[in-house]
Design a protein around this motif. Structure first.
Motif, PDB file in Angstrom:
ATOM      1  N   THR A  47      -1.859   5.626   0.037  1.00  0.00           N
ATOM      2  CA  THR A  47      -1.326   4.268   0.090  1.00  0.00           C
ATOM      3  C   THR A  47      -2.068   3.468   1.148  1.00  0.00           C
ATOM      4  N   PRO A  48      -2.457   2.224   0.848  1.00  0.00           N
ATOM      5  CA  PRO A  48      -3.122   1.393   1.867  1.00  0.00           C
ATOM      6  C   PRO A  48      -2.227   1.077   3.058  1.00  0.00           C
ATOM      7  N   TRP A  49      -0.958   1.434   2.970  1.00  0.00           N
ATOM      8  CA  TRP A  49      -0.059   1.346   4.126  1.00  0.00           C
ATOM      9  C   TRP A  49      -0.623   2.114   5.310  1.00  0.00           C
ATOM     10  N   PHE A  50      -1.306   3.242   5.044  1.00  0.00           N
ATOM     11  CA  PHE A  50      -1.894   4.028   6.132  1.00  0.00           C
ATOM     12  C   PHE A  50      -2.917   3.222   6.917  1.00  0.00           C
ATOM     13  N   SER A  51      -3.563   2.276   6.278  1.00  0.00           N
ATOM     14  CA  SER A  51      -4.574   1.473   6.956  1.00  0.00           C
ATOM     15  C   SER A  51      -3.975   0.173   7.487  1.00  0.00           C
ATOM     16  N   GLU A  52      -3.531  -0.707   6.593  1.00  0.00           N
ATOM     17  CA  GLU A  52      -3.123  -2.044   7.027  1.00  0.00           C
ATOM     18  C   GLU A  52      -1.696  -2.107   7.570  1.00  0.00           C
ATOM     19  N   GLY A  53      -0.779  -1.344   6.998  1.00  0.00           N
ATOM     20  CA  GLY A  53       0.572  -1.316   7.556  1.00  0.00           C
ATOM     21  C   GLY A  53       0.580  -0.720   8.954  1.00  0.00           C
ATOM     22  N   PHE A  54      -0.168   0.381   9.120  1.00  0.00           N
ATOM     23  CA  PHE A  54      -0.252   1.025  10.436  1.00  0.00           C
ATOM     24  C   PHE A  54      -0.951   0.111  11.441  1.00  0.00           C
ATOM     25  N   ALA A  55      -2.019  -0.578  11.018  1.00  0.00           N
ATOM     26  CA  ALA A  55      -2.744  -1.457  11.944  1.00  0.00           C
ATOM     27  C   ALA A  55      -1.877  -2.634  12.370  1.00  0.00           C
ATOM     28  N   THR A  56      -1.103  -3.178  11.443  1.00  0.00           N
ATOM     29  CA  THR A  56      -0.231  -4.302  11.780  1.00  0.00           C
ATOM     30  C   THR A  56       0.856  -3.867  12.758  1.00  0.00           C
ATOM     31  N   TYR A  57       1.397  -2.671  12.563  1.00  0.00           N
ATOM     32  CA  TYR A  57       2.409  -2.194  13.508  1.00  0.00           C
ATOM     33  C   TYR A  57       1.773  -1.806  14.845  1.00  0.00           C
ATOM     34  N   SER A  58       0.535  -1.321  14.821  1.00  0.00           N
ATOM     35  CA  SER A  58      -0.162  -1.013  16.075  1.00  0.00           C
ATOM     36  C   SER A  58      -0.291  -2.265  16.932  1.00  0.00           C
ATOM     37  N   LEU A 103       6.420 -15.336  -5.439  1.00  0.00           N
ATOM     38  CA  LEU A 103       5.567 -14.315  -6.033  1.00  0.00           C
ATOM     39  C   LEU A 103       6.414 -13.120  -6.456  1.00  0.00           C
ATOM     40  N   GLU A 104       5.962 -12.418  -7.466  1.00  0.00           N
ATOM     41  CA  GLU A 104       6.666 -11.223  -7.929  1.00  0.00           C
ATOM     42  C   GLU A 104       6.493 -10.107  -6.910  1.00  0.00           C
ATOM     43  N   ASP A 105       7.605  -9.589  -6.408  1.00  0.00           N
ATOM     44  CA  ASP A 105       7.560  -8.533  -5.402  1.00  0.00           C
ATOM     45  C   ASP A 105       7.032  -7.239  -6.015  1.00  0.00           C
ATOM     46  N   GLU A 106       6.527  -6.357  -5.154  1.00  0.00           N
ATOM     47  CA  GLU A 106       6.029  -5.058  -5.603  1.00  0.00           C
ATOM     48  C   GLU A 106       6.472  -3.982  -4.622  1.00  0.00           C
ATOM     49  N   PRO A 107       6.638  -2.742  -5.093  1.00  0.00           N
ATOM     50  CA  PRO A 107       6.977  -1.648  -4.173  1.00  0.00           C
ATOM     51  C   PRO A 107       5.830  -1.387  -3.201  1.00  0.00           C
ATOM     52  N   LEU A 108       6.166  -1.022  -1.992  1.00  0.00           N
ATOM     53  CA  LEU A 108       5.158  -0.749  -0.973  1.00  0.00           C
ATOM     54  C   LEU A 108       4.232   0.391  -1.385  1.00  0.00           C
ATOM     55  N   GLY A 109       4.768   1.396  -2.060  1.00  0.00           N
ATOM     56  CA  GLY A 109       3.963   2.566  -2.397  1.00  0.00           C
ATOM     57  C   GLY A 109       2.907   2.331  -3.448  1.00  0.00           C
ATOM     58  N   THR A 110       3.024   1.239  -4.218  1.00  0.00           N
ATOM     59  CA  THR A 110       2.071   0.992  -5.309  1.00  0.00           C
ATOM     60  C   THR A 110       1.510  -0.421  -5.270  1.00  0.00           C
ATOM     61  N   CYS A 111       1.462  -1.024  -4.104  1.00  0.00           N
ATOM     62  CA  CYS A 111       0.892  -2.368  -3.959  1.00  0.00           C
ATOM     63  C   CYS A 111      -0.532  -2.234  -3.431  1.00  0.00           C
ATOM     64  N   TYR A 145      -0.278  -8.362  -1.730  1.00  0.00           N
ATOM     65  CA  TYR A 145      -0.855  -7.294  -0.909  1.00  0.00           C
ATOM     66  C   TYR A 145      -0.582  -7.506   0.581  1.00  0.00           C
ATOM     67  N   ARG A 146      -0.903  -8.668   1.103  1.00  0.00           N
ATOM     68  CA  ARG A 146      -0.689  -8.905   2.534  1.00  0.00           C
ATOM     69  C   ARG A 146       0.794  -8.934   2.901  1.00  0.00           C
ATOM     70  N   PRO A 147       1.630  -9.687   2.177  1.00  0.00           N
ATOM     71  CA  PRO A 147       3.053  -9.674   2.544  1.00  0.00           C
ATOM     72  C   PRO A 147       3.691  -8.295   2.472  1.00  0.00           C
ATOM     73  N   VAL A 148       3.328  -7.500   1.460  1.00  0.00           N
ATOM     74  CA  VAL A 148       3.974  -6.193   1.289  1.00  0.00           C
ATOM     75  C   VAL A 148       3.346  -5.139   2.194  1.00  0.00           C
ATOM     76  N   VAL A 149       2.019  -4.969   2.115  1.00  0.00           N
ATOM     77  CA  VAL A 149       1.372  -3.853   2.813  1.00  0.00           C
ATOM     78  C   VAL A 149       1.275  -4.113   4.311  1.00  0.00           C
ATOM     79  N   TYR A 150       0.887  -5.319   4.700  1.00  0.00           N
ATOM     80  CA  TYR A 150       0.774  -5.641   6.125  1.00  0.00           C
ATOM     81  C   TYR A 150       2.156  -5.884   6.742  1.00  0.00           C
ATOM     82  N   ALA A 151       2.857  -6.917   6.243  1.00  0.00           N
ATOM     83  CA  ALA A 151       4.078  -7.383   6.907  1.00  0.00           C
ATOM     84  C   ALA A 151       5.254  -6.439   6.681  1.00  0.00           C
TER      85      ALA A 151
END
Length: 490
Positions: A261-272, A304-312, A319-325
Motif C-alpha cells: 500500500t502506498p500508505w507505507f510511503s506517503e501516509g507514513f511521511a505525512t505522519y512523520s 469526490l468519490e471516496d476510496e478505501p485507504l488500502g486500495t487507493c 490519492y492525496r486526501p486518502v493516502v496522505y491526509a
C-alpha cells in the motif's frame, strides 16, 4: 518484456550481451522490438532461464520537449523518473543503474554548472544509485554548495545565490530532523544526504498554472522547489516530509507486490512530518496540524468519490486526501491504540525487517500484533477496507445523585454510530466543577447504552477528547452539543 520510453525518443537498436552474470554461456545478438508511442515490446531470441541474467543495451536518441517532468536548459534543469527519458521497466521493478551526466560545453553555458545524481560517483565519472530504485533522477544548475558533518556523514545543499542566505538554516534543520528520525525509526540508512534546489512540475492532473510539487526524495537525495526556498523561510514541514522518505519509500521501498500500500510511503511521511511538529512545537500544535489533515480529507469527500485507504493508488483523484491526509490520521489512531512505546517499536522493526524488501499490509499488521500483543483485525479491516470514517453521537444523557452520597452521580447515556460502523477503543471524558475523569470503552455497535458513577456532576461530556480517531466533525460527539473547531475545550 515491456518497457516505457518517451514517445519523442527514437529507439534505434536493442541487443543483449553476455556472458550472463548468473547463468552459463554467453549471448550477444540483436533483439527484435516494437515501439508504439511510448511502449516498447522486446522479443528475446530465446527464453531467459530462471536465475539467469542478461545485459540489455538500448541505442536511442532524440529531444524531449514540452514535458514538465524533464527540463533541459542552458542555466539548469532536472529529470524525474516519470519522464521516461531512459527505458523503464513497464512493471516498475526495482533496478540498479549507472548514470553518466555530461553537461554541454557550449559558449552560453554558465560557469560553475554542477550536476547532481543520487548515489555514489566512481573514478570513471559514473553515478551508481545507492540501492535498487524505481527511477533515476538528476538535476543540474549554477549551484553553490554548502555542507555539514553529522555522525560522520555529509549533509549537503546545492542552492542558487538567491537561496544561499537560508542554506545554513536548512542544513541545521535537516540535521535535527535526521537525528529525531534516527531515534524514532532507526539509524539513517545511507552514507550521505544531498538537498538540491530546483524547479519542479505541478502534480499530475493539476490545472494549468498550478504550483509545482514541493519536493521529491529518491535515495540520498531531496529535491526542493525553488519557489519555496526563494521565499526566504526554511520549509520545515516539507523537509520533514521529504527526509522521512529515506526510510518510508526508499529503505522500505515502494513495491508492486500484491498487498503493498502506498500508505507505507506517503501516509507514513505525512505522519512523520506531524511527529516533527510535535517534537519542535508541542503536542497541541501537532494536533492542530492533524486536524487540518482531517479537514482536507473531509472536504474532498464532499465532491469526490471516496476510496478505501488500502486500495487507493496514485491514479485516483482521492490519492492525496486518502493516502496522505487520512493515512496520517490512521497511523495516529494506531499510535493511540498501541501506546507510544509499542508504536515506535513497531516502526523500528518494520523499517529494519523490510529494509530493501517488498512489504505488504499483512506484514505490517503482523509486526504490530506481535509487538503490542493485541489482535488488530478489526482496526485494519475498518480503516483499510472500508470507505469513510465513523460518525459518533452522544444522546439521552441522564444523571442523578447517588442516594446517601450526594457528591456522587450516576450517569447514563447512549453512544450511536450514524454511518458505517467502526470498531475500536474510545475515551469518554467528563468535565465539571473543576474536575475531569476519563473512561475507556470498546465500541463497535450501532448503538450502546453506557453508565458510570462519578465523584462530581459533569457539565460536559466529550468523546475522544484528544482526537485520536478520525471522525465526522459534526459536534455530535460532545454533550451538550455545540460547534467546535479542533480539540475539545474543557
Amino acid at each position: 518484456m515491456l518497457f516505457l520510453l518517451h514517445p519523442a525518443l527514437e529507439l534505434e537498436a536493442v541487443e543483449v550481451k553476455g556472458p550472463s552474470p548468473y547463468g552459463s554461456g554467453s549471448r550477444e545478438e540483436k533483439v527484435a522490438f516494437d515501439k508504439d508511442d511510448g511502449l516498447v515490446r522486446l522479443r528475446f531470441p530465446q527464453r531467459i532461464g530462471k536465475g539467469e541474467g542478461l545485459e540489455v543495451v538500448f541505442q536511442y536518441s532524440g529531444q524531449i520537449r514540452d514535458d514538465e517532468r524533464l527540463k533541459i536548459g542552458p542555466e539548469g534543469g532536472y529529470g524525474l523518473s516519470g519522464a521516461f527519458w531512459y527505458p523503464q521497466n513497464f512493471t516498475g521493478d526495482l533496478h540498479a543503474a549507472r548514470v553518466s551526466l555530461h553537461l554541454p560545453n557550449t559558449p552560453d553555458r554558465p560557469d560553475g554548472l554542477v550536476g547532481v545524481v543520487p548515489g555514489t560517483l566512481d573514478q570513471e565519472g559514473y553515478f551508481s544509485p545507492i540501492l535498487p530504485v524505481f527511477g533515476i533522477y538528476f538535476a543540474y544548475g549554477n549551484y553553490t554548495k554548502k555542507s555539514i558533518a553529522w555522525r560522520g556523514k555529509e549533509i549537503s545543499i546545492y542552492c542558487t545565490n538567491e537561496s544561499a542566505t537560508i542554506a545554513d538554516q536548512i542544513l541545521k534543520t535537516a540535521e535535527d530532523i535526521l537525528e529525531f528520525y534516527s531515534q524514532k525509526f532507526g539509524e539513517y540508512p545511507f552514507d550521505n544526504l544531498t538537498l538540491v534546489e530546483t524547479e519542479l512540475p505541478a502534480p499530475r492532473g493539476a490545472p494549468s498554472g498550478a504550483q509545482g510539487i514541493g519536493g521529491v526524495a529518491p535515495p540520498t537525495l531531496v529535491f526542493l522547489n525553488s519557489i519555496l526556498l526563494r521565499m526566504g523561510k526554511v520549509p520545515t514541514n516539507l523537509l520533514a516530509h521529504e527526509i522521512s522518505h529515506q526510510w518510508w519509500g526508499n529503505l522500505v521501498p515502494v513495491s508492486l507486490k500484491k498487498g503493498y500500500t502506498p500508505w507505507f510511503s506517503e501516509g507514513f511521511a505525512t505522519y512523520s512530518d506531524a511527529l516533527y511538529v510535535e517534537k519542535t512545537l508541542g503536542r497541541e500544535r501537532m494536533m492542530q496540524h492533524l486536524v487540518k489533515m482531517g479537514h482536507l480529507y473531509f472536504q474532498s469527500t464532499l465532491y469526490l468519490e471516496d476510496e478505501p485507504l488500502g486500495t487507493c493508488y496514485i491514479n485516483s483523484p482521492m490519492y492525496r486526501p486518502v493516502v496522505y491526509a487520512k493515512g496520517a490520521r490512521v497511523l495516529h489512531s494506531l499510535r493511540g491504540l498501541l501506546g507510544d512505546e509499542a508504536f515506535f517499536r513497531v516502526l523500528k522493526e518494520f523499517a529494519s525487517g523490510y529494509a530493501l524488501k517488498d512489504a505488504t499490509l499483512a506484514d505490517f499488521k503482523s509486526i504490530a500484533e506481535e509487538v503490542s500483543q493485541k489482535k488488530l483485525d478489526s482496526f485494519f479491516e475498518d480503516w483499510f477496507e472500508k470507505k469513510g470514517f465513523p460518525h459518533y453521537k452522544i444522546s439521552e444523557v441522564k444523571m442523578e445523585a447517588v442516594e446517601g452520597a450526594p457528591q456522587k452521580f450516576h450517569i447514563s447515556l447512549i453512544i450511536e454510530q450514524l454511518g458505517e460502523i467502526f470498531t475500536g477503543s474510545l475515551e469518554v471524558a467528563f468535565y465539571g466543577q473543576g474536575a475531569e475523569e476519563r473512561k475507556e470503552i470498546f465500541f463497535g455497535e450501532r448503538s450502546a447504552p453506557l453508565s458510570f458513577t462519578l465523584p462530581f456532576k459533569p457539565e460536559r461530556i466529550v468523546l475522544d477528547p484528544d482526537y485520536w480517531v478520525l471522525r465526522e466533525p459534526s459536534g455530535d460527539d460532545i454533550w451538550p452539543r455545540f460547534f467546535r473547531a479542533g480539540g475539545a475545550k474543557k
